[in-house]
Scaffold this motif. Structure first.
Motif, PDB file in Angstrom:
ATOM      1  N   GLU A 430     -17.035 -16.307  26.004  1.00  0.00           N
ATOM      2  CA  GLU A 430     -16.872 -16.083  24.571  1.00  0.00           C
ATOM      3  C   GLU A 430     -17.221 -14.644  24.197  1.00  0.00           C
ATOM      4  O   GLU A 430     -16.614 -14.064  23.312  1.00  0.00           O
ATOM      5  CB  GLU A 430     -17.689 -17.094  23.759  1.00  0.00           C
ATOM      6  N   GLN A 431     -18.192 -14.056  24.908  1.00  0.00           N
ATOM      7  CA  GLN A 431     -18.501 -12.642  24.653  1.00  0.00           C
ATOM      8  C   GLN A 431     -17.312 -11.765  25.032  1.00  0.00           C
ATOM      9  O   GLN A 431     -16.939 -10.851  24.304  1.00  0.00           O
ATOM     10  CB  GLN A 431     -19.726 -12.197  25.456  1.00  0.00           C
ATOM     11  N   PHE A 433     -14.168 -12.679  25.222  1.00  0.00           N
ATOM     12  CA  PHE A 433     -13.046 -12.905  24.324  1.00  0.00           C
ATOM     13  C   PHE A 433     -13.269 -12.189  22.995  1.00  0.00           C
ATOM     14  O   PHE A 433     -12.346 -11.615  22.420  1.00  0.00           O
ATOM     15  CB  PHE A 433     -12.803 -14.402  24.091  1.00  0.00           C
ATOM     16  N   TYR A 434     -14.506 -12.197  22.558  1.00  0.00           N
ATOM     17  CA  TYR A 434     -14.839 -11.518  21.307  1.00  0.00           C
ATOM     18  C   TYR A 434     -14.455 -10.035  21.400  1.00  0.00           C
ATOM     19  O   TYR A 434     -13.809  -9.493  20.518  1.00  0.00           O
ATOM     20  CB  TYR A 434     -16.336 -11.676  21.045  1.00  0.00           C
ATOM     21  N   CYS A 435     -14.834  -9.409  22.495  1.00  0.00           N
ATOM     22  CA  CYS A 435     -14.506  -7.988  22.680  1.00  0.00           C
ATOM     23  C   CYS A 435     -12.997  -7.787  22.780  1.00  0.00           C
ATOM     24  O   CYS A 435     -12.440  -6.854  22.205  1.00  0.00           O
ATOM     25  CB  CYS A 435     -15.168  -7.444  23.942  1.00  0.00           C
ATOM     26  N   GLN A 436     -12.345  -8.666  23.531  1.00  0.00           N
ATOM     27  CA  GLN A 436     -10.899  -8.539  23.689  1.00  0.00           C
ATOM     28  C   GLN A 436     -10.211  -8.697  22.340  1.00  0.00           C
ATOM     29  O   GLN A 436      -9.255  -7.998  22.030  1.00  0.00           O
ATOM     30  CB  GLN A 436     -10.375  -9.597  24.661  1.00  0.00           C
ATOM     31  N   GLN A 437     -10.710  -9.616  21.520  1.00  0.00           N
ATOM     32  CA  GLN A 437     -10.123  -9.815  20.206  1.00  0.00           C
ATOM     33  C   GLN A 437     -10.287  -8.557  19.348  1.00  0.00           C
ATOM     34  O   GLN A 437      -9.579  -8.345  18.383  1.00  0.00           O
ATOM     35  CB  GLN A 437     -10.758 -11.035  19.517  1.00  0.00           C
ATOM     36  N   ARG A 438     -11.221  -7.708  19.738  1.00  0.00           N
ATOM     37  CA  ARG A 438     -11.367  -6.455  18.999  1.00  0.00           C
ATOM     38  C   ARG A 438     -10.575  -5.339  19.673  1.00  0.00           C
ATOM     39  O   ARG A 438     -10.774  -4.160  19.367  1.00  0.00           O
ATOM     40  CB  ARG A 438     -12.850  -6.082  18.884  1.00  0.00           C
ATOM     41  N   GLY A 439      -9.736  -5.699  20.641  1.00  0.00           N
ATOM     42  CA  GLY A 439      -8.846  -4.717  21.254  1.00  0.00           C
ATOM     43  C   GLY A 439      -9.397  -4.071  22.512  1.00  0.00           C
ATOM     44  O   GLY A 439      -8.783  -3.186  23.091  1.00  0.00           O
ATOM     45  N   ILE A 440     -10.580  -4.526  22.953  1.00  0.00           N
ATOM     46  CA  ILE A 440     -11.220  -3.899  24.111  1.00  0.00           C
ATOM     47  C   ILE A 440     -10.833  -4.678  25.365  1.00  0.00           C
ATOM     48  O   ILE A 440     -10.955  -5.907  25.393  1.00  0.00           O
ATOM     49  CB  ILE A 440     -12.751  -3.893  23.894  1.00  0.00           C
ATOM     50  N   ASN A 441     -10.344  -3.998  26.392  1.00  0.00           N
ATOM     51  CA  ASN A 441      -9.885  -4.733  27.574  1.00  0.00           C
ATOM     52  C   ASN A 441     -11.052  -5.275  28.400  1.00  0.00           C
ATOM     53  O   ASN A 441     -12.202  -4.871  28.211  1.00  0.00           O
ATOM     54  CB  ASN A 441      -8.909  -3.894  28.410  1.00  0.00           C
ATOM     55  N   THR A 442     -10.746  -6.191  29.315  1.00  0.00           N
ATOM     56  CA  THR A 442     -11.794  -6.879  30.082  1.00  0.00           C
ATOM     57  C   THR A 442     -12.732  -5.902  30.773  1.00  0.00           C
ATOM     58  O   THR A 442     -13.949  -6.042  30.716  1.00  0.00           O
ATOM     59  CB  THR A 442     -11.178  -7.784  31.164  1.00  0.00           C
ATOM     60  N   ASP A 444     -13.434  -2.754  30.156  1.00  0.00           N
ATOM     61  CA  ASP A 444     -14.313  -2.035  29.238  1.00  0.00           C
ATOM     62  C   ASP A 444     -15.343  -2.971  28.617  1.00  0.00           C
ATOM     63  O   ASP A 444     -16.489  -2.587  28.393  1.00  0.00           O
ATOM     64  CB  ASP A 444     -13.498  -1.354  28.136  1.00  0.00           C
ATOM     65  N   MET A 448     -19.207  -2.550  29.056  1.00  0.00           N
ATOM     66  CA  MET A 448     -19.976  -2.381  27.827  1.00  0.00           C
ATOM     67  C   MET A 448     -21.176  -3.336  27.818  1.00  0.00           C
ATOM     68  O   MET A 448     -22.296  -2.935  27.519  1.00  0.00           O
ATOM     69  CB  MET A 448     -19.051  -2.671  26.653  1.00  0.00           C
ATOM     70  N   ILE A 449     -20.925  -4.575  28.198  1.00  0.00           N
ATOM     71  CA  ILE A 449     -22.011  -5.559  28.189  1.00  0.00           C
ATOM     72  C   ILE A 449     -23.040  -5.238  29.277  1.00  0.00           C
ATOM     73  O   ILE A 449     -24.244  -5.258  29.049  1.00  0.00           O
ATOM     74  CB  ILE A 449     -21.452  -6.991  28.347  1.00  0.00           C
TER      75      ILE A 449
ATOM     76  N   ASP B  73      -6.309  -8.595  24.131  1.00  0.00           N
ATOM     77  CA  ASP B  73      -6.668  -7.242  23.700  1.00  0.00           C
ATOM     78  C   ASP B  73      -5.464  -6.511  23.099  1.00  0.00           C
ATOM     79  O   ASP B  73      -5.591  -5.787  22.116  1.00  0.00           O
ATOM     80  CB  ASP B  73      -7.329  -6.440  24.834  1.00  0.00           C
ATOM     81  N   ALA B  76      -4.742  -7.682  19.583  1.00  0.00           N
ATOM     82  CA  ALA B  76      -5.659  -7.045  18.641  1.00  0.00           C
ATOM     83  C   ALA B  76      -5.198  -5.617  18.348  1.00  0.00           C
ATOM     84  O   ALA B  76      -5.180  -5.182  17.196  1.00  0.00           O
ATOM     85  CB  ALA B  76      -7.068  -7.046  19.213  1.00  0.00           C
ATOM     86  N   GLN B  77      -4.813  -4.908  19.412  1.00  0.00           N
ATOM     87  CA  GLN B  77      -4.351  -3.531  19.216  1.00  0.00           C
ATOM     88  C   GLN B  77      -3.098  -3.482  18.336  1.00  0.00           C
ATOM     89  O   GLN B  77      -2.850  -2.496  17.653  1.00  0.00           O
ATOM     90  CB  GLN B  77      -4.063  -2.876  20.573  1.00  0.00           C
ATOM     91  N   PHE B  84     -14.216 -14.679  13.416  1.00  0.00           N
ATOM     92  CA  PHE B  84     -14.566 -15.931  14.081  1.00  0.00           C
ATOM     93  C   PHE B  84     -15.390 -16.863  13.194  1.00  0.00           C
ATOM     94  O   PHE B  84     -16.208 -16.405  12.387  1.00  0.00           O
ATOM     95  CB  PHE B  84     -15.374 -15.643  15.346  1.00  0.00           C
ATOM     96  N   VAL B  88     -20.025 -14.457  18.222  1.00  0.00           N
ATOM     97  CA  VAL B  88     -20.930 -14.540  19.361  1.00  0.00           C
ATOM     98  C   VAL B  88     -21.923 -13.375  19.345  1.00  0.00           C
ATOM     99  O   VAL B  88     -21.636 -12.302  18.820  1.00  0.00           O
ATOM    100  CB  VAL B  88     -20.079 -14.581  20.657  1.00  0.00           C
ATOM    101  N   VAL B  93     -25.714  -4.604  23.393  1.00  0.00           N
ATOM    102  CA  VAL B  93     -24.607  -3.741  22.960  1.00  0.00           C
ATOM    103  C   VAL B  93     -24.759  -3.495  21.456  1.00  0.00           C
ATOM    104  O   VAL B  93     -24.760  -4.441  20.680  1.00  0.00           O
ATOM    105  CB  VAL B  93     -23.245  -4.404  23.242  1.00  0.00           C
ATOM    106  N   LEU B  98     -19.744  -1.135  19.651  1.00  0.00           N
ATOM    107  CA  LEU B  98     -18.600  -2.049  19.667  1.00  0.00           C
ATOM    108  C   LEU B  98     -17.547  -1.618  18.642  1.00  0.00           C
ATOM    109  O   LEU B  98     -16.352  -1.586  18.941  1.00  0.00           O
ATOM    110  CB  LEU B  98     -19.055  -3.484  19.368  1.00  0.00           C
ATOM    111  N   ALA B 102     -13.806  -0.529  19.592  1.00  0.00           N
ATOM    112  CA  ALA B 102     -12.678  -1.291  19.068  1.00  0.00           C
ATOM    113  C   ALA B 102     -11.697  -0.365  18.349  1.00  0.00           C
ATOM    114  O   ALA B 102     -10.488  -0.419  18.566  1.00  0.00           O
ATOM    115  CB  ALA B 102     -13.180  -2.378  18.121  1.00  0.00           C
ATOM    116  N   ALA B 105      -9.892   1.770  20.892  1.00  0.00           N
ATOM    117  CA  ALA B 105      -8.897   1.014  21.659  1.00  0.00           C
ATOM    118  C   ALA B 105      -7.605   0.928  20.842  1.00  0.00           C
ATOM    119  O   ALA B 105      -6.502   1.107  21.370  1.00  0.00           O
ATOM    120  CB  ALA B 105      -9.418  -0.379  21.989  1.00  0.00           C
ATOM    121  N   LEU B 162     -10.936  -1.964  11.150  1.00  0.00           N
ATOM    122  CA  LEU B 162      -9.736  -2.021  11.991  1.00  0.00           C
ATOM    123  C   LEU B 162      -8.443  -2.162  11.183  1.00  0.00           C
ATOM    124  O   LEU B 162      -7.364  -1.985  11.724  1.00  0.00           O
ATOM    125  CB  LEU B 162      -9.867  -3.167  13.008  1.00  0.00           C
TER     126      LEU B 162
END
Ligand SMILES: Nc1ncnc2c1ncn2[C@@H]1O[C@H](COP(=O)(O)OP(=O)(O)O)[C@@H](O)[C@H]1O
Ligand SMILES: [Mg+2]
Lengths: 482, 246
Positions: A430-431, A433-442, A444, A448-449, B73, B76-77, B84, B88, B93, B98, B102, B105, B162
């Protein structure tokens, strides 16, 4: 779920970057170890007799010892007779006067690793000693440091030019009897780095050694000795890489640090030896003894390590807090992926009064890797008002890896204050996916984490290396999260 | 902007969405209401590209592209944003890190250079003001130790930064007191324009008093069983789900 695991796995399966081999003619001994080999090494290095005698004593002691088996690591028996104990790139001349005399192929090797010795020589900032297989090939900035009375050279040069310092300090922190690998190192070590900072001098640049194992079946046994005289300061960094080979290679180094009154030594390591492939084949056995002695009052020794490489890591950079009000610190990130195993930590011996130690350990495991923190905080009877703070955090990436913590505490003085905190967490889907949903690839997102998890340690590194370390943590996990 | 046709989806073997048709045009605000477990969050996560859900039928076209072929990703871009229902926590971080990652990206995907640190601070301060959040939240770890309401506001802060084309707000109103609800609604309204669209997922009429939808859909057991204008939400309020679903 499966989607995610494959995505994560692809990421964690990226190849080792520094796995190339340099073809160079080398001057190597046949594999095997006996007194003649030791005499030959000593003779090749034109050592004074006290060195040879010390090596022989170490060897004779070593043959009576057995390999330690208490660490949380597993590996097949090492055949010490199949290892080459001396391998040096062939040089045209005996002694190098400048970098121009270094084999261009060697310089290219370092360039490929991102360390341009020529650059380093020109640009101010970092002085580098490069150790290739068993010998030091170049030390940059020697002249500039000399003006301040700082000695930064290969161990071999120090034996030739400063035998009195070697005689006084060699083995004074890690005696050859200390442990199996330390004894082996003492018998056969071929080179390494030497630093002496005179009284009251603050070393004006980072000193750095870059270790590279190139030749096959070769053990690398280097020795580093750093002496910070009264009121001096030095920050030292070592980096390491090795080619990809299917056989395991042994690296058994010894590092001794001595801080006299009010002196401070900051020793940082970015260890990226070849870890073996994703099935656990090959890789470096990194069995290293590192110890510093805070001999003087108000002295300070700080170890920072970023351990991402090696098939097996076995090391416990320690501090003997002998001087009153002395300070020992240990900041560690140990990252293990695939089949890597790490058993690492520190030992803090509180001997003087009002001594203080801090231990921050961050273990990250992915794949099938096993990561153990093993630490000892020992407060001796006379150590009035000793204080220790220990924090051990583990981060797990995936269901098949393990994290273990073995904190040992021995307190013989009732005034001691010891604090210990520990935690284990996981990078969750879920962490990510949260980042990916913000446009950040796996990739990165994982870096980042992971970097967030390691921040406390990374910020201890000198700036230039902090950036490198962050990249390395990302790379070492590529191909692995779960 | 987005066309969902006959969308069916499952988690593992369990079917959850059973044929959803929904078209949202630029400039519109849609609300999806429905009882617990009807599949609202599932729909939002499928739009965002969550890998746990398997699409078993139907299609989604977003700005002329087949959305289902894009990883999360990239969606989102391309301007899809999901606030959500349960944001989470990411210890270690920092929020600002973040936010910046974001934004960069998205900028990279648009062929723009990374934003410089000074411009970023200017920008983020303006966005903080929009949701009336204190600057100190920038330096705390992402959602770590945030109250329920703070987490929701933090989602809207990210949305504000964003500037999504399609924003999906999954029960952003739940856990907000009335003052916070007004702030969030104001923020969302000020971000809304003729070029973007908003999909509000909610349980209650309450939020819809502040953000007025053009269309309201009622989701039940994986299907949209009724659509209408804002008055449908009022009807629902008086009759209850049971009265409408029958
Ligand atoms: N990860 C999951 N694993 C199993 N079932 C799930 C999962 N997520 C959602 N569901 C099930 O799917 C259905 C729809 O859930 P959800 O989309 O969260 O509903 P809503 O948001 O409308 O309350 C529920 O029956 C729920 O139990
Ligand atoms: Mg929901």
């Amino acid at each position: 779920m499966d989607n995610r695991n494959t995505q994560i796995n692809q990421f964690l399966n990226k190849e080792y970057e520094h796995g190339f081999v340099t073809s160079l003619e080398s001057d190597a001994l046949a594999p095997g170890l006996n007194e003649d080999v030791i005499r030959t090494i000593s003779a090749k290095k034109n050592e004074p007799d006290f060195m040879l005698q010390w090596r022989l004593k170490a060897y004779r002691h070593w043959v009576t010892m057995t390999e330690p088996a208490w660490a949380h690591v597993h590996y097949p028996p090492i055949s010490y007779q199949d290892i080459v104990y001396y391998s040096a790139p062939k040089q045209k001349k005996e002694a190098l006067k400048s970098l121009d005399e270094v084999d261009p192929e060697l310089l290219r090797t370092y360039e490929k690793l991102g360390i341009s010795l020529k650059e380093q020589e020109r640009l101010a900032g970092v002085a580098v000693d490069a150790v290739f297989d068993s010998v030091s090939v170049a030390t940059t900035f020697k002249e500039k440091l000399k003006e301040k009375g700082i000695i930064f050279c290969s161990f071999s040069d120090a034996v030739q030019n400063h035998p009195e310092l070697i005689k006084q300090y060699l083995g004074s922190v890690v005696p050859y009897r200390d442990n199996f690998f330390a004894a082996l190192n003492a018998a056969v070590f071929t080179d390494g780095s030497f630093v002496y900072i005179p009284k009251g001098v603050r070393c004006p640049m980072e000193l750095s050694t870059y270790f590279r194992i190139n030749a096959a079946n070769t053990g690398q046994f280097e020795r580093t000795l750093i002496i910070a005289d009264v009121g001096s300061y030095v920050s030292y960094l070592e980096g390491c890489t090795a080619p990809m080979r299917d056989e395991n290679q042994l690296h058994a180094a010894v590092v001794e640090l001595i801080a006299l009154e009010k002196a401070e030594i900051k020793y940082s390591t970015v260890q990226n030896w070849y870890p073996g492939d994703k099935d656990g084949k090959g890789g470096i056995y990194n069995f290293v003894t590192k110890r510093g002695a805070c001999r003087g009052d108000h002295s300070k020794i700080s170890w920072t390590q970023i351990e991402t490489g090696s098939a097996i890591t076995w090391k416990y950079p320690s501090v003997l807090l002998q001087g009153d009000n002395s300070i020992g610190e240990f900041y560690s990130v140990a990252l293990t992926n695939h089949h890597q195993q790490a058993d690492t930590g520190t030992k803090m011996y509180h001997i003087g009064k009002n001594t203080k130690s801090t231990i921050i350990s961050k273990g990250i495991s992915a794949g099938q890797a096993q990561n153990a923190y093993r630490g000892l905080v020992s407060v001796l009877k006379g150590a009035q008002n000793a204080r220790n703070y220990t924090q051990c955090d583990s981060l797990l990436l995936g269901p098949d890896c393990g994290a273990h913590t073995f904190p040992y505490i021995e307190v013989k003085n009732p005034t001691a204050q010891i604090e210990h905190e520990a935690s284990t967490s996981k990078i969750s889907e879920e962490q990510l996916f949260y980042c990916q949903q913000r446009g950040i690839n796996t990739e990165d997102a994982v870096s980042m984490i992971v970097n967030g998890f390691c921040k406390q340690v990374i910020k201890q590194l000198p700036m230039e290396f902090a950036v490198e370390a962050q990249k390395l943590l990302g790379l070492s996990l590529e191909g692995s999260v779960g | 902007m987005i066309e969902i046709r006959g969308l069916e989806a499952a988690i593992g073997e369990k079917p959850i969405l059973k044929g959803i048709d929904l078209t949202i045009k630029a400039g519109e605000i849609h609300a999806i209401m429905g009882p617990n477990g009807s599949g609202k969050s599932t729909l939002s996560k499928i739009l965002a590209g969550h890998p746990d859900y398997t699409v078993t039928g139907g299609s989604i076209r977003y700005q002329g592209i087949d959305l289902l072929t894009l990883p999360a990703d990239q969606r989102a871009q391309q301007g899809i944003f999901l606030a959500f229902q349960y944001p989470v926590e990411i210890p270690g971080v920092s929020n600002i890190y973040l936010l910046k990652a974001a934004l960069n990206a998205k900028r990279r995907a648009q062929g723009l250079a990374e934003i410089d640190a000074f411009d970023f601070m200017q920008l983020i301060k303006a966005k903080l003001a929009l949701v009336q959040m204190d600057e100190k939240f920038l330096h705390r770890a992402v959602n770590a130790g945030f109250s329920g309401g703070e987490k929701k506001r933090n989602e809207i802060l990210q949305m504000a930064l964003l500037e999504p084309t399609l924003a999906i707000l999954d029960e952003t109103d739940s856990g907000l007191d009335i003052d916070a609800l007004k702030i969030v609604a104001q923020g969302v309204n000020s971000l809304h324009s003729k070029d973007n669209a908003i999909l509000l997922i909610t349980h209650y009429q309450r939020l819809l008093d502040y953000i007025i939808p053009d269309h309201v859909h009622i989701l039940s057991n994986g299907k949209i069983i009724r659509s209408g204008d804002a008055s449908l939400a009022t009807l629902l309020e008086t009759k209850g789900y049971a009265g409408i679903i029958q």
